[in-house]
Design an enzyme around this catalytic site. Sequence first.
Site, PDB file in Angstrom:
ATOM      1  N   HIS A 103      73.642   9.019  41.347  1.00 29.27           N
ATOM      2  CA  HIS A 103      72.490   8.592  40.533  1.00 29.27           C
ATOM      3  C   HIS A 103      71.375   8.012  41.419  1.00 29.27           C
ATOM      4  O   HIS A 103      70.590   7.188  40.968  1.00 29.27           O
ATOM      5  CB  HIS A 103      72.909   7.604  39.439  1.00 29.27           C
ATOM      6  CG  HIS A 103      73.694   8.266  38.337  1.00 29.27           C
ATOM      7  ND1 HIS A 103      73.142   8.560  37.116  1.00 29.27           N
ATOM      8  CD2 HIS A 103      74.972   8.719  38.296  1.00 29.27           C
ATOM      9  CE1 HIS A 103      74.076   9.150  36.357  1.00 29.27           C
ATOM     10  NE2 HIS A 103      75.183   9.265  37.051  1.00 29.27           N
ATOM     11  N   ASP A 113      69.592  10.392  43.333  1.00 28.62           N
ATOM     12  CA  ASP A 113      68.630  11.488  43.582  1.00 28.62           C
ATOM     13  C   ASP A 113      67.354  11.328  42.760  1.00 28.62           C
ATOM     14  O   ASP A 113      66.252  11.484  43.278  1.00 28.62           O
ATOM     15  CB  ASP A 113      69.266  12.885  43.404  1.00 28.62           C
ATOM     16  CG  ASP A 113      69.846  13.178  42.034  1.00 28.62           C
ATOM     17  OD1 ASP A 113      69.944  12.248  41.195  1.00 28.62           O
ATOM     18  OD2 ASP A 113      70.195  14.361  41.781  1.00 28.62           O
ATOM     19  N   ASP A 152      72.082  18.750  42.705  1.00 27.84           N
ATOM     20  CA  ASP A 152      73.048  19.829  42.476  1.00 27.84           C
ATOM     21  C   ASP A 152      72.439  21.197  42.762  1.00 27.84           C
ATOM     22  O   ASP A 152      73.069  22.057  43.389  1.00 27.84           O
ATOM     23  CB  ASP A 152      73.550  19.784  41.022  1.00 27.84           C
ATOM     24  CG  ASP A 152      74.157  18.432  40.676  1.00 27.84           C
ATOM     25  OD1 ASP A 152      74.418  17.649  41.600  1.00 27.84           O
ATOM     26  OD2 ASP A 152      74.357  18.167  39.480  1.00 27.84           O
ATOM     27  N   TYR A 173      73.452   9.695  30.452  1.00 27.95           N
ATOM     28  CA  TYR A 173      72.777  10.005  31.720  1.00 27.95           C
ATOM     29  C   TYR A 173      71.277   9.726  31.600  1.00 27.95           C
ATOM     30  O   TYR A 173      70.681   9.049  32.444  1.00 27.95           O
ATOM     31  CB  TYR A 173      73.011  11.479  32.093  1.00 27.95           C
ATOM     32  CG  TYR A 173      72.430  11.873  33.432  1.00 27.95           C
ATOM     33  CD1 TYR A 173      73.213  11.886  34.574  1.00 27.95           C
ATOM     34  CD2 TYR A 173      71.085  12.218  33.564  1.00 27.95           C
ATOM     35  CE1 TYR A 173      72.678  12.245  35.807  1.00 27.95           C
ATOM     36  CE2 TYR A 173      70.542  12.573  34.782  1.00 27.95           C
ATOM     37  CZ  TYR A 173      71.344  12.589  35.905  1.00 27.95           C
ATOM     38  OH  TYR A 173      70.809  12.944  37.125  1.00 27.95           O
ATOM     39  N   SER A 185      78.956  36.630  29.184  1.00 27.89           N
ATOM     40  CA  SER A 185      79.810  35.660  29.860  1.00 27.89           C
ATOM     41  C   SER A 185      81.262  36.102  29.727  1.00 27.89           C
ATOM     42  O   SER A 185      81.762  36.268  28.614  1.00 27.89           O
ATOM     43  CB  SER A 185      79.644  34.275  29.225  1.00 27.89           C
ATOM     44  OG  SER A 185      80.770  33.478  29.530  1.00 27.89           O
ATOM     45  N   GLY A 226      82.123  17.753  36.181  1.00 25.86           N
ATOM     46  CA  GLY A 226      81.296  17.025  37.153  1.00 25.86           C
ATOM     47  C   GLY A 226      81.202  17.757  38.481  1.00 25.86           C
ATOM     48  O   GLY A 226      80.880  17.154  39.506  1.00 25.86           O
ATOM     49  N   LEU A 227      81.474  19.076  38.500  1.00 28.53           N
ATOM     50  CA  LEU A 227      81.394  19.839  39.746  1.00 28.53           C
ATOM     51  C   LEU A 227      80.200  20.796  39.729  1.00 28.53           C
ATOM     52  O   LEU A 227      80.107  21.719  40.509  1.00 28.53           O
ATOM     53  CB  LEU A 227      82.696  20.612  39.999  1.00 28.53           C
ATOM     54  CG  LEU A 227      83.946  19.741  40.111  1.00 28.53           C
ATOM     55  CD1 LEU A 227      85.191  20.606  40.309  1.00 28.53           C
ATOM     56  CD2 LEU A 227      83.822  18.746  41.266  1.00 28.53           C
ATOM     57  N   SER A 228      79.309  20.547  38.769  1.00 25.42           N
ATOM     58  CA  SER A 228      78.030  21.247  38.749  1.00 25.42           C
ATOM     59  C   SER A 228      78.100  22.729  38.452  1.00 25.42           C
ATOM     60  O   SER A 228      77.450  23.549  39.111  1.00 25.42           O
ATOM     61  CB  SER A 228      77.326  21.051  40.078  1.00 25.42           C
ATOM     62  OG  SER A 228      76.222  20.278  39.849  1.00 25.42           O
ATOM     63  N   SER A 229      78.873  23.066  37.421  1.00 28.99           N
ATOM     64  CA  SER A 229      78.845  24.458  36.971  1.00 28.99           C
ATOM     65  C   SER A 229      77.436  24.809  36.489  1.00 28.99           C
ATOM     66  O   SER A 229      76.997  25.947  36.637  1.00 28.99           O
ATOM     67  CB  SER A 229      79.867  24.683  35.862  1.00 28.99           C
ATOM     68  OG  SER A 229      79.650  23.792  34.795  1.00 28.99           O
TER      69      SER A 229
HETATM   70  C1  GLA Z   1      74.455  14.954  37.891  1.00 20.29           C
HETATM   71  C2  GLA Z   1      72.982  15.351  38.093  1.00 20.29           C
HETATM   72  C3  GLA Z   1      72.515  15.039  39.519  1.00 20.29           C
HETATM   73  C4  GLA Z   1      72.865  13.626  39.930  1.00 20.29           C
HETATM   74  C5  GLA Z   1      74.318  13.300  39.607  1.00 20.29           C
HETATM   75  C6  GLA Z   1      74.653  11.860  39.844  1.00 20.29           C
HETATM   76  O1  GLA Z   1      75.276  15.775  38.645  1.00 20.29           O
HETATM   77  O2  GLA Z   1      72.809  16.713  37.846  1.00 20.29           O
HETATM   78  O3  GLA Z   1      71.133  15.285  39.624  1.00 20.29           O
HETATM   79  O4  GLA Z   1      71.990  12.697  39.352  1.00 20.29           O
HETATM   80  O5  GLA Z   1      74.646  13.603  38.257  1.00 20.29           O
HETATM   81  O6  GLA Z   1      74.572  11.554  41.172  1.00 20.29           O
END
Ligand code: GLA
Length: 390
Positions: free
Chosen positions: A34, A36, A171, A220, A67, A123-126
């Site tokens: 948090h 960025d 991400d 968030y 998909s 939380g792995l940015s899919s």
């Molecule tokens: C998510 C958001 C990122 C970042 C993280 C926390 O992944 O997409 O931009 O803020 O949370 O670090």
Amino acid sequence: MTAAETLSEAFHGFYGTQSKTYRAPGRVNLIGEHTDYNQGFVMPAAIDFSIWIAIAPREDRTLSVRSENFSETAELDLDCPPSRGIGHWSDYPFGVALKLEESGHRLRGANLLVRGEVPIGAGLSSSAAIEVATGLALLDNSEIEIDRLELAKICQQAENEYVGMRCGLMDQFISCFGQAGHALMLDCRSMNYEPLALPESVKLVVCNTGVKHQHAGGEYNVRRTQCDEGVRLLSSALPAIQSLRDVQPSQLEQHKHLLPELIYRRCRHVVTENERVQRAAEALLLGHLPALATLMAESHRSMRDDYEISCAELDTMVEIAGVQSGVIGSRMTGGGFGGCTINLVRADAAAAFRHAVAIEYQTRTNIYPDIYVLSASEGVHEVAAGKLVG
Ligand code: GLA
């Protein structure tokens, strides 16, 4: 057969033509959470879980996105675009297409087939992975070249404005710029970054609590607003600050009377976390792993107590990891409210770590966790016959 070959075969089966294939990775963040969107520092690594996209052009201006994971197809007419997403997985690819067009990149219609290996809501940015893979695929399909920073920013804009999640740039950036074997120390103000080699004797072990997070429109975005409020209130004493990046921990202490207690704690997380990322980068460069461990533990506590983005399962997972032999450091990673922990574990202890943590976590929570031993990987690429191109 390679993953790219099976995907292009599946594409042929569904759409009946040849295709090109792209992959974009998910990520873990070693430290710097948090920070960025506060123009601070982060230290992500791209991982070897990716979103794969096969694509071929169409004659009209329709995007058809299939998909595999959801066994669903969604269509969008680029000449008749909706202004906002509808809370569906297709918001991510369509949002990127529409933001590319809004930025002046006129796209050809296309058929796309998406295969996701990045666990969703972990939380792995899919989300960033599907955005970046779609972005590069659509641009190449339209014979348009843009630089990767612009691609990352357009993907972020799609998520902010079309999906409704006010994420920072970390991400999308790492999905574009990831380097095999390295984490990147990224300055989210200048966007300068330094690749930091990860020691070969250390593995990235990601433990999934099994608790799915839900970001869009939720807590968030509340955290972002609280940071903005902190900057607004602190500016009366510190007129030069533009973001929490500009505030030193000592200045925050000096002016804490200006802030309600909750906003103070939110700010304290961000300003101390920025300092921790910089110290962690030094520790990694010097190979000083015990210092890294301490910083990761402090980061987790700060997210748990000050930023309040952890949850009981994440805390339990970190606690269990902390007493295993061979563990160097452990903390929650990503946006929070569920998802995964990142653990740096000595390579020779990784298998035992995985086994012991899984059993203990199941005993304490009744959830059997997925635990992945991952490597830091490359950013987005076209893939031909299983090889990286370009
Ligand atoms: C998510 C958001 C990122 C970042 C993280 C926390 O992944 O997409 O931009 O803020 O949370 O670090």
